[in-house]
Scaffold this motif. Structure first.
Motif, mmCIF file in Angstrom:
data_model
loop_
_atom_site.group_PDB
_atom_site.id
_atom_site.type_symbol
_atom_site.label_atom_id
_atom_site.label_comp_id
_atom_site.label_asym_id
_atom_site.label_seq_id
_atom_site.Cartn_x
_atom_site.Cartn_y
_atom_site.Cartn_z
ATOM 1 N N ILE A 11 39.644 49.330 49.155
ATOM 2 C CA ILE A 11 38.213 49.166 48.874
ATOM 3 C C ILE A 11 37.949 47.695 48.564
ATOM 4 N N PHE A 12 37.109 47.054 49.367
ATOM 5 C CA PHE A 12 36.858 45.625 49.244
ATOM 6 C C PHE A 12 35.466 45.333 48.698
ATOM 7 N N ASP A 13 35.403 44.376 47.794
ATOM 8 C CA ASP A 13 34.145 43.730 47.441
ATOM 9 C C ASP A 13 33.744 42.829 48.616
ATOM 10 N N PHE A 117 37.175 50.352 53.148
ATOM 11 C CA PHE A 117 35.831 50.586 52.633
ATOM 12 C C PHE A 117 35.292 49.299 52.004
ATOM 13 N N VAL A 118 33.966 49.210 51.926
ATOM 14 C CA VAL A 118 33.302 48.144 51.171
ATOM 15 C C VAL A 118 32.585 48.777 49.992
ATOM 16 N N ALA A 119 32.701 48.134 48.824
ATOM 17 C CA ALA A 119 31.926 48.515 47.644
ATOM 18 C C ALA A 119 31.293 47.248 47.082
ATOM 19 N N TYR A 144 29.585 50.794 51.383
ATOM 20 C CA TYR A 144 28.811 51.277 50.238
ATOM 21 C C TYR A 144 28.171 50.103 49.502
ATOM 22 N N SER A 145 26.896 50.246 49.183
ATOM 23 C CA SER A 145 26.205 49.252 48.356
ATOM 24 C C SER A 145 25.475 49.958 47.220
ATOM 25 N N MET A 172 41.722 48.679 44.793
ATOM 26 C CA MET A 172 40.462 47.951 44.681
ATOM 27 C C MET A 172 40.752 46.466 44.820
ATOM 28 N N ILE A 173 39.993 45.778 45.675
ATOM 29 C CA ILE A 173 40.245 44.366 45.955
ATOM 30 C C ILE A 173 38.955 43.582 45.767
#
Length: 221
Positions: A11-13, A117-119, A144-145, A172-173
């Motif tokens: 999961i990437f910022d 994924f993007v968060a 995801y935003s 989580m990254i």
């Protein structure tokens, strides 16, 4: 360093992790305040851009509360919409940059079968705009935003990803304390990215691993 319990999902910022926010942000920041002044919504000295950089990682509502503490909700909403429009225009014009090695690393991870994924706490159109205009479409299972899913913290946004997609094990990254918190609160292994220029001291305290360029991630997977 050997890392046990390797993940099946990452999961990437976005800002400060994948995308060099400063590559477009300073210009759109001043464009936005120019519009605020033209509308008569703002007077005086524009807050230094460093104040905005310190707010990155927060949800937009909290960012504008810091930048325009005396402004009405109407003015803050106007500022958000104008900044978003300027950001999308800049991205469409090819003015934004990914950090070195990001595109290659994500492509490699995707080809190796990792679920990506993007968060992000950013606005939906901005976050998806970065993915689209920086050539990352098709690499992520889902973006995801906070704006799209109406979450008030990254902890809740990451929890939503975990609940909706049920990865066996996720990492989580990200580059901000909100990313570290989101990972740890959800029981994830946290990779801190220490290459953005606008972090505060101690921002990555608590991360399980710290990398100094994105391609380092491949050496631990």
């Amino acid at each position: 360093m050997q890392v046990a319990n390797k993940p099946d999902a990452l999961i990437f910022d976005i800002d400060g992790t994948l995308f060099q926010t400063e590559s477009i942000l300073e210009e759109v920041y001043h464009q936005t305040f120019q519009q605020l002044k033209e509308k008569g919504y703002f007077h005086g000295e524009v807050p230094p851009i460093e104040k905005l950089y310190r707010c990155l990682g927060m949800i937009l509502e909290d960012i504008w509360a810091e930048l325009l503490p005396e402004a009405s909700e109407k003015v803050r909403d106007f500022a958000s919409k104008r900044m978003l429009a300027f950001e999308i225009e800049a991205l469409k014009n090819g003015n934004g940059n990914l950090y070195p090695g990001v595109a290659e690393t994500l492509l490699s991870l995707n080809q190796k079968g990792y679920r990506l994924f993007v968060a992000s706490n950013g606005l939906e159109d901005y976050v998806k705009g970065v993915v689209k205009y920086c050539g990352l479409e098709g690499l992520f299972e889902k973006v995801y935003s906070a704006d799209e899913f109406q979450t008030t913290s990254k902890v809740d946004l990451v929890k939503l990803i975990l609940n909706n997609h049920q990865p066996r094990r996720a990492w989580m990254i990200g580059d901000r304390s909100s990313d570290v918190e989101a990972g740890l609160e959800n029981g994830l292994f946290v990779v801190g990215c220490n290459y953005a220029h606008f972090k505060k001291a101690g921002e990555l305290d608590g991360a399980n691993l710290v990398i100094h360029e994105m391609k380092e991630l491949l050496t631990y997977l």
